[in-house]
Write a protein that holds these residues in place. Structure first.
Motif, PDB file in Angstrom:
ATOM      1  N   GLY A  60     -62.057  27.587  28.383  1.00 10.46           N
ATOM      2  CA  GLY A  60     -61.454  27.720  26.953  1.00 10.46           C
ATOM      3  C   GLY A  60     -61.808  26.792  26.007  1.00 10.46           C
ATOM      4  N   TYR A  72     -65.982  27.528  23.124  1.00 10.03           N
ATOM      5  CA  TYR A  72     -66.213  27.935  21.722  1.00 10.03           C
ATOM      6  C   TYR A  72     -66.228  26.839  20.555  1.00 10.03           C
ATOM      7  CZ  TYR A  72     -61.365  26.691  20.765  1.00 10.03           C
ATOM      8  OH  TYR A  72     -60.087  26.390  20.711  1.00 10.03           O
ATOM      9  N   ALA A 117     -66.450  11.668  26.360  1.00 10.52           N
ATOM     10  CA  ALA A 117     -67.521  12.103  25.885  1.00 10.52           C
ATOM     11  C   ALA A 117     -67.564  13.572  25.188  1.00 10.52           C
ATOM     12  CB  ALA A 117     -68.694  12.338  27.065  1.00 10.52           C
TER      13      ALA A 117
END
Ligand code: SAM
Length: 241
Positions: free
Chosen positions: A110, A113, A91
């Motif tokens: 991580g 962003y 997904a």
């Protein structure tokens, strides 16, 4: 080989796909307490699944999502080898197919962003039950005056902020900040830049296009080594208001 093929040849077998460690995942889980017993957890952008495994090992009922099939396969295989129940789902983090309030814990090491941290804070909030916890990590400046080289490297991430600005953004998006945690230097080197640099060094006889990609990766590792006091990876531990 084109740049994408070189990228995946270097990254495909790394222990993890970004800055972090199992020890840090455990520390952050501790900072997220108290959680209900067997919390329902969603690991967004799970990569090869290291955080999912730690969370499941600590008793969470984990759903791991990513778009990259080889990572989904690795996560599935690692969970199965460890005998841990992790539901692995393909997904996109921008269209998570889960109902409102489905999770006690959202986890993202991580990867936020990639869609923009502010957007992630906004769009993922609905997935948490009230008082549910979101843990995410993001790159931050740790000095007010970074060097030209560090600024040049991070020009690829123009939205990069410092801790105070990230905390302000999280509060504005409807979260209380339970804790922040700057990831230790070893979280960059031991399972990420170290093996990445070794894969670059081991590349046999690169052609010119490959050599250019390898040089970029060497630069990534070198900029961090030379300027590690100027930027870092920060974890935010947030409770949905
Ligand atoms: C920097 S890696 C971090 C992976 C992992 N959390 C870790 O720390 O090892 C970013 C991950 O996000 C995944 N990704 C990229 N775009 C995505 C999207 N739109 N939805 C879900 N995952 C995505 C990538 O396949 C990759 O696994």
């Amino acid at each position: 080989m084109d740049a994408a093929e070189v990228f995946w040849a270097l990254h495909g077998d790394l222990p993890r796909e970004g800055v972090g460690s199992d020890a840090t995942t455990r520390t952050l889980l501790g900072l997220a307490a108290p959680l209900p017993p067997s919390p329902r957890a969603l690991d967004v952008g799970c990569g090869p699944g290291r955080a999912s495994l730690v969370l499941a090992g600590a008793g969470a009922r984990v759903t791991a999502v990513d778009l990259h099939e080889p990572f989904l396969r690795r996560t599935r295989a690692a969970a199965s080898a460890a005998g841990l129940p992790v539901a692995v789902v393909r997904a996109s983090m921008t269209a998570l197919p889960h109902p409102d309030g489905a999770f006690d814990l959202l986890w993202c090491e991580g990867a936020a962003y990639l869609m923009g941290v502010d957007r992630a804070l906004r769009e993922w909030r609905r997935l948490l039950r009230p008082d549910g916890v979101l843990v995410l990590t993001d790159a931050v400046w740790t000095t007010a005056g970074p060097s030209e080289e560090a600024r040049g490297f991070w020009a690829a991430y123009p939205g990069m902020r410092d801790e105070a600005a990230l905390v302000t953004a999280a509060r504005a998006a409807g979260y209380d900040v339970l804790a922040t945690h700057l990831l230790p230097d070893g979280d960059w080197t031991d399972e990420y830049h170290g093996p990445l640099a070794a894969a670059v060094d081991a590349w046999p006889d690169p052609d010119a296009a490959t050599a250019a990609v390898l040089a970029e990766v060497r630069r990534e590792v070198e900029v961090r080594r030379a300027h590690r006091d100027e930027f870092g990876y920060l974890a935010l531990v947030l409770r949905r208001r």
